[in-house]
Scaffold this motif. Structure first.
Motif, PDB file in Angstrom:
ATOM      1  N   ASN A  22       0.805  -1.227   0.000  1.00  0.00           N
ATOM      2  CA  ASN A  22       0.000   0.000   0.000  1.00  0.00           C
ATOM      3  C   ASN A  22       0.843   1.284   0.000  1.00  0.00           C
ATOM      4  OD1 ASN A  22      -2.261  -1.699   0.163  1.00  0.00           O
ATOM      5  ND2 ASN A  22      -2.052  -1.796   2.396  1.00  0.00           N
ATOM      6  N   LYS A  24       1.306   3.387  -2.340  1.00  0.00           N
ATOM      7  CA  LYS A  24       0.629   4.458  -3.118  1.00  0.00           C
ATOM      8  C   LYS A  24       1.451   5.000  -4.294  1.00  0.00           C
ATOM      9  CE  LYS A  24      -2.124   6.291   0.746  1.00  0.00           C
ATOM     10  NZ  LYS A  24      -1.697   5.388   1.799  1.00  0.00           N
ATOM     11  N   PRO A  29      -4.809   4.257  -3.620  1.00  0.00           N
ATOM     12  CA  PRO A  29      -4.654   4.284  -2.163  1.00  0.00           C
ATOM     13  C   PRO A  29      -4.165   2.950  -1.578  1.00  0.00           C
ATOM     14  CG  PRO A  29      -6.988   4.324  -2.791  1.00  0.00           C
ATOM     15  CD  PRO A  29      -6.196   4.494  -4.045  1.00  0.00           C
TER      16      PRO A  29
END
Ligand code: SF4
Length: 376
Positions: A22, A24, A29
């Motif tokens: 995660n 990004k 997101p």
């Protein structure tokens, strides 16, 4: 088969719970959001720098188009993505082409017959898709409405051509070619397949074999003979096979006229489900009195299905009547609704105060008797 978001996700750092999970960097997101976007091909694989080789290989394989599409005179040929129609849909109807040989003394007559031949389908006219001219002498054929190419041009198209000498062999070749194209995504089998029908067989045999090849798995068929009955059969079959099973067949919402009605003729109303429409239309056509049929847009659903899905409401009926300007087009103020919608009569009358709705028959086949006893 294309990969799902979950199948993609399990290869990403988010699922493996590694350091970059995660992060990004791809602009999403989470890794799951990236996987879902990638499954829909709404983002490039390269946006995530942490995609491993295994995912890359699987993903690129999964999005590869299994069969190529070619175009002959605006006819799209091939481009199929599934083995079985119910998995998704078949995409491009196999064009039915006829070779017309100018050495044949009857060629002019055949050309005229092909040109004049058409059958009426749901919202569509069907005809022979292509004429392939053999030994063409260059004469003016600009009045032909069916597209034409010469035999020499036809030879230049990149198609896997199968000469139909033996049914069993053709069948096996068609099936194995499609399997290799779709399942294995083998590029050697990715060109569309065209069957050249055997010219030495009678019409019944040709029609029976061609019917099979349309279902499995010819992308184009070329005939050496033309016959109106055979082509009517094959075009109808093809139409059935090459409709999207997820979309019901529907006709346009409109005011339809039968037997030259005047402003005082009787008025029926139904939904735009094609089968319902044609069942009612056939009956209205055969009546001894002229009539109108108002067709309500109901996403192609039949009467009760449309009602239960709220696609056939008194409000929708009112809007359609207004949109079609029924009030000014017709003097008749009584509208006959399908018997299955008898429970809607009050709300229809309330919502449409300029008209009086009455209950018709459950079955279209009973319309004739209903009209005989009708006193408006
Ligand atoms: Fe996950 Fe890769 Fe996106 Fe980072 S860049 S959030 S690892 S998908």
């Amino acid at each position: 088969m294309e990969m799902t978001g979950l199948q993609i996700f399990k290869y990403l750092p988010g699922a493996k719970k590694t350091e970059k999970a995660n992060c990004k960097e791809c602009g999403c997101p989470t890794c799951m959001a990236f996987a879902l976007k990638l499954a829909k091909q709404n983002i490039e694989l390269e946006k995530c720098p942490y995609v491993d080789e295994k995912l890359k290989e699987q993903y690129l394989h999964s999005i590869k188009h299994p069969q190529k599409t070619i175009e002959i005179k605006n006819l799209k040929i091939g481009g199929e993505q599934v083995l079985y129609r119910h998995e998704k849909t078949f995409i491009n109807r196999p064009p039915l082409a006829v070779i017309v040989d100018y050495k044949d003394s009857n060629s002019k007559n055949i050309l005229n017959r092909i040109n004049e031949f058409e059958i009426k389908g749901v919202n569509e006219l069907f005809h022979v898709d292509l004429i392939i001219l053999k030994n063409y002498n260059g004469e003016d054929i600009s009045d032909l409405k069916v597209p034409t190419i010469t035999y020499e041009e036809f030879e230049t198209y990149k198609l896997i051509k199968i000469k139909d000498t033996d049914f069993q062999k053709t069948k096996e070749q068609l099936i194995s070619t499609r399997q290799k194209a779709i399942k294995d995504k083998d590029e050697k089998f990715s060109d569309p397949v065209c069957v050249i029908m055997n010219e030495n067989e009678d019409l019944y045999t040709t029609c029976a074999k061609a019917s099979y090849y349309i279902c499995k798995y010819a992308n184009m068929l070329v005939f050496n003979k033309f016959d109106e009955a055979m082509f009517s059969t094959l075009l109808t079959l093809r139409q059935n096979i090459y409709t999207d099973p997820q979309k019901p067949l529907q006709v346009e919402s409109n005011l339809y006229e039968f037997n030259n009605p005047d402003k005082d003729s009787i008025v029926f109303l139904t939904t735009n489900f094609a089968l319902t429409f044609f069942a009612v239309a056939n009956e209205l056509e055969s009546l001894s009195v002229p009539s109108y049929l108002i067709v309500i847009p109901a996403d192609g659903m039949s009467v009760l299905t449309a009602w239960s899905a709220e696609k056939f409401t008194a409000q929708i009926v009112a809007n359609t009547i207004k949109k079609l300007d029924i009030k000014n087009k017709i003097n008749t103020r009584t509208i006959i609704i399908p018997g299955l919608l008898a429970h809607m009569i009050e709300e229809l009358n309330e919502e449409n105060p300029d008209f009086k709705f009455i209950v018709g028959t459950h079955e279209a086949s009973a319309i004739k008797d209903f009209v005989k006893n009708l006193s408006l």
